[in-house]
Design an enzyme around this catalytic site. Structure first.
Site, PDB file in Angstrom:
ATOM      1  N   CYS A 103       0.916  -1.157   0.239  1.00  0.00           N
ATOM      2  CA  CYS A 103       0.093  -0.004  -0.172  1.00  0.00           C
ATOM      3  C   CYS A 103       0.944   1.195   0.172  1.00  0.00           C
ATOM      4  O   CYS A 103       0.775   1.944  -1.023  1.00  0.00           O
ATOM      5  CB  CYS A 103      -0.846   0.008   1.217  1.00  0.00           C
ATOM      6  SG  CYS A 103      -2.109  -1.490   1.401  1.00  0.00           S
TER       7      CYS A 103
ATOM      8  N   HIS B  29      -2.007   7.053   4.300  1.00  0.00           N
ATOM      9  CA  HIS B  29      -1.089   5.996   4.430  1.00  0.00           C
ATOM     10  C   HIS B  29       0.421   6.522   4.153  1.00  0.00           C
ATOM     11  O   HIS B  29       1.211   5.676   3.456  1.00  0.00           O
ATOM     12  CB  HIS B  29      -1.475   4.752   3.620  1.00  0.00           C
ATOM     13  CG  HIS B  29      -0.769   3.337   4.662  1.00  0.00           C
ATOM     14  ND1 HIS B  29      -0.824   2.353   3.863  1.00  0.00           N
ATOM     15  CD2 HIS B  29      -0.216   3.417   5.586  1.00  0.00           C
ATOM     16  CE1 HIS B  29      -0.277   1.295   4.795  1.00  0.00           C
ATOM     17  NE2 HIS B  29       0.131   2.321   6.091  1.00  0.00           N
TER      18      HIS B  29
ATOM     19  N   ASP C  91      -3.942  -0.191  -5.959  1.00  0.00           N
ATOM     20  CA  ASP C  91      -2.673  -0.080  -5.631  1.00  0.00           C
ATOM     21  C   ASP C  91      -1.420  -0.937  -5.245  1.00  0.00           C
ATOM     22  O   ASP C  91      -0.285  -0.971  -5.462  1.00  0.00           O
ATOM     23  CB  ASP C  91      -2.764   0.546  -3.943  1.00  0.00           C
ATOM     24  CG  ASP C  91      -3.285  -0.549  -2.944  1.00  0.00           C
ATOM     25  OD1 ASP C  91      -3.916  -1.306  -3.477  1.00  0.00           O
ATOM     26  OD2 ASP C  91      -3.115  -0.405  -1.882  1.00  0.00           O
TER      27      ASP C  91
ATOM     28  N   LYS D 294      -0.384  -9.606  -3.530  1.00  0.00           N
ATOM     29  CA  LYS D 294       0.170  -8.574  -2.567  1.00  0.00           C
ATOM     30  C   LYS D 294       1.419  -9.029  -1.805  1.00  0.00           C
ATOM     31  O   LYS D 294       1.367 -10.070  -1.278  1.00  0.00           O
ATOM     32  CB  LYS D 294      -0.951  -8.279  -1.699  1.00  0.00           C
ATOM     33  CG  LYS D 294      -0.475  -7.136  -0.683  1.00  0.00           C
ATOM     34  CD  LYS D 294      -1.707  -6.654   0.103  1.00  0.00           C
ATOM     35  CE  LYS D 294      -1.219  -5.429   1.070  1.00  0.00           C
ATOM     36  NZ  LYS D 294      -2.169  -4.741   2.028  1.00  0.00           N
TER      37      LYS D 294
END
Length: 531
Positions: free
Chosen positions: A69, A125, A278, A296
């Protein structure tokens, strides 16, 4: 066709790199969305609005993001690789005293100095330990959402503290930090959509608009109203996947409302919408990155090839899939050119960009870049106790392709990963230690997975094995990254490895990671470090 001719063709087809009028820019980011989990990829998840916008725009087949992220968002905001921003170290953790350097000119800051009204909605973030690092002090006129990386979708809490706020300036220019405890119990995807619609409706059209909408969906926790599951996902055969599917569909419905508002206000004719994830969906979870490998946190295509499209009446060609290389850093350079920004005219120095202007590539279907640095990590570039401990563990417990039935490495050893991942044209090189070589998810999101391939008769490995080695894939014929061609193409391996030293010179040193609970005050998350 030689690359020089392609760039010449771009100039011919797109004679003016800057449009006659500054466009409105809407960037929409989905969180942990699987590559296969939209309708135009053949998914069973219902995304009619995304599909329509993509079909009327340009689908980006090779849009590369980061594998997790914070790094993706940092690169989007700066136009710079993670090696330059320090986000090569990974995600910002709650309580961590780290963020995008204050010497960086972020995307909203750059657009604001060129007359744009800038609004941020959703997930940040990128650092919140000081007030100087939060969105309203990084170029956003207003911000509505969360500073951290995730939260409960209804209570808006992380580790028991509320992280949902509305930021703006009062009549005297003072920053207002309005903690929206009154929104407790309201589903945040609805809130983000409604705020975005409101901002568009109230926008003064004498000025260009920049809207950054970063949904938290479909990131964990997988939460969604029961009626939305019945409405959107009752047909999804895998029960564990139904909530995830409904989360994606609710986000899609919101995107449809936003597009409809742009049309009804007359703004769509001069608007560019960029949609991207993302990173990929988690591997061995309910998302699907089919047909790509991994998910991820891996540097395989399933982790780093984002679902992406561009929709705009300003595009010269639409209704096609663009297969040229694009990177998340490219949006900064593209929007900078479209906004007419001249860095030399501003007091704050422009740091070197890694992104390139891809408007010609997308609008006229021509190539604008041949090379992308996926990731580079060098543990000697961090003054970090966990990194040092990880190096010690790595030497004590070495990993390599000869290790079978390897257990997933726990603890700090992952901080000592050393690797180099790069793509040049159709060739992709992964080399180093502790590479996370995941397997493949199924087309329909079923919870069955193909494990690590049997390389050279080594036997089946754990599906999330960390291995050392060199891998070379020809993505033009092997998008699933099944066939390691490193041994058969030593010249190509050397050619790509030779690029590493140039990138190493650009790596930003990362200091000791610092944490504090001082930001958890009276049940609320707030910046805690004074500069």
């Amino acid at each position: 066709m030689p690359s020089s001719l392609l760039f010449l063709l771009a100039a011919v087809l797109q004679p003016n790199s800057v449009l006659s009028k500054q466009p409105n820019i809407v960037v929409i980011v989905a969180d942990d969305l699987g590559y296969h989990d939209v309708g135009f990829r053949g998914s069973d998840i219902l995304t009619p609005n995304i599909d329509k916008l993509a079909s009327q725009g340009v689908v980006l087949e090779n849009h590369i993001v980061s594998s997790i992220c914070s790094p993706s968002r940092a690169s989007l905001m700066t136009g710079r690789y993670t090696i330059r921003t320090g986000f090569w170290k990974g995600n910002i953790k709650p309580n961590e005293e780290y963020g995008l350097g204050l010497d960086e000119t972020l995307l909203p800051e750059m657009l604001k100095r060129n007359g744009y009204v800038t609004h941020g909605v959703g997930k940040w973030h990128c650092g919140m330990h000081t007030w100087q690092h939060v969105p309203p002090n990084r170029g956003f006129d207003t911000y509505f959402g969360l500073f951290l990386g995730e939260q409960d979708y209804y209570s808006h809490r992380k580790i028991g503290r509320v992280d949902f706020r509305e930021n703006y300036r009062d009549a005297n220019g003072n920053l207002v930090d309005n903690i929206r405890k009154d929104l407790h119990g309201q589903y945040n995807t609805y809130l983000f959509t409604n705020k975005s619609v409101e901002l568009i409706q109230e926008h003064d059209q004498s000025k260009p608009l920049f809207l950054y909408l970063a949904y938290t969906a479909p990131h964990i926790p997988h939460e969604v109203p029961d009626n939305e599951v019945e409405k959107f996902a009752s047909h999804v055969s895998v029960g564990a996947r139904q909530k995830y599917a409904a989360m994606v569909s609710v986000m899609d419905e919101g995107i449809g409302k936003i597009a409809g508002t742009l049309i009804s206000t007359g703004m769509m004719d001069n608007t560019i919408i960029v949609f991207t994830s993302d990173n990929g969906a988690y591997y061995r979870s309910v998302g699907s990155n089919y047909p790509l490998r991994g998910g991820k946190s891996s540097f395989l295509e399933g982790g780093m090839r984002g679902v992406s499209f561009v929709h705009s009446p300003l595009l010269q060609q639409t209704g096609y899939t663009n297969k040229h290389l694009h990177h998340v850093t490219d949006w900064y350079a593209t929007f900078q050119n479209l906004a007419g920004d001249v860095p030399e005219n501003h007091d704050k120095p422009q740091l070197p960009l890694d992104g390139v202007d891809v408007w010609s590539s997308i609008s006229a279907n021509v190539s604008c870049r041949e090379e992308i640095l996926y990731e580079l990590r060098d543990p000697t570039k961090r003054d970090d106790s966990s990194g040092k401990k990880g190096l010690k563990n790595l030497h004590k417990y070495p990993v390599n392709l000869k290790t079978s039935k390897m257990k997933y490495r726990k603890g700090d050893s992952r901080d000592a990963q050393e690797f180099f991942v790069i793509r040049w044209r159709n060739w992709k090189l992964l080399t180093g230690t502790s590479l996370e070589m995941q397997g493949w998810s199924s087309e329909g999101g079923k919870i069955n997975y193909t494990n690590f391939l049997n390389y050279g008769g080594t036997g089946e490995l754990h599906p999330r094995s960390l291995v050392s080695g060199t891998f070379l894939f020809d993505l033009s014929v092997d998008v699933r990254e099944e066939n390691n061609l490193a041994d058969k193409n030593p010249d190509m391996v050397k050619r790509l490895l030779d690029k590493k030293q140039g990138y190493l010179k650009k790596v930003k040193f990362v200091g000791q990671r610092k944490y504090s609970k001082k930001g958890m005050v009276d049940g609320v998350w707030k910046p805690w470090v004074e500069l």
